[in-house]
Design a protein around this motif. Sequence first.
Motif: not given
Length: 246
Positions: A122-123, A126, A130, A194, A230, A234
């Motif tokens: 997820v990190t 993301t 971004m 994020s 982050l 998560a």
Amino acid sequence: MSLKNSSTSNPIFNDYFWDDGRDSSKKMTVFGIFVKSLIGILVIAAITSYIWKLSVEGMDTGWFTLGGMLAAAVISIIISFRTQWAGFLVPFYIIAKGFFLGGFSAYAHKHFSELPYQAIGVTIVTFFVMLLLYQTHIIDVTKRVRSVIITVTTSIMVVYLTSLILSFFDIRTFIWGTSWWAIGFNILAAIVASFALLLDFDYIERYKNKAPKQKDWLATWGLLATLIWLYVEALRLLQKFAIKFR
């Protein structure tokens, strides 16, 4: 444009950091920040893996989490007041965060073995999403955007600090549970973390090849702090969902 008159982005970055030594011949570069950040991530990963191993062998790794968190906080405060020490202190900050994430992730891995890997995924996703949003100007980092993110981030940190202090007195606030309020707070914190990446990108873009070379370390510090935040959000959110719906 005067750096001194600029508003801050990531709360790690503050105007004081950019106020000295601007006549240096060597300047901050994206490559320098990339290399330092990559090495920092590898060091954190190595420490985390070792602590996971200790956890699997039966060692209580909870103290690594608390010790690493407190050490990283103290180092961050020192860097805030002695920015010229960043080159010396940021590596220690990285090590402290490695112990913190090692203990934190080992606990999650012990109870939900796949969650740390999912949080890493997820990190990473993301981060690149971004970065794409920033590079394509789908989201512009305006003064208002900075102000909103900084304000919300500060509020979240105050809530976390207050809740941590209260927990020492066995007072549990809503953020530690698995209620929908706790989950909602986690979602908000993850979203803000994020968007804080956008502010990191913006400041690196503004000051690359302008700020002194030593600022590589400060930019690295800010970027790693956001990425770690982050990841933590998560992982906490995934844990809450796993407990809520198991």
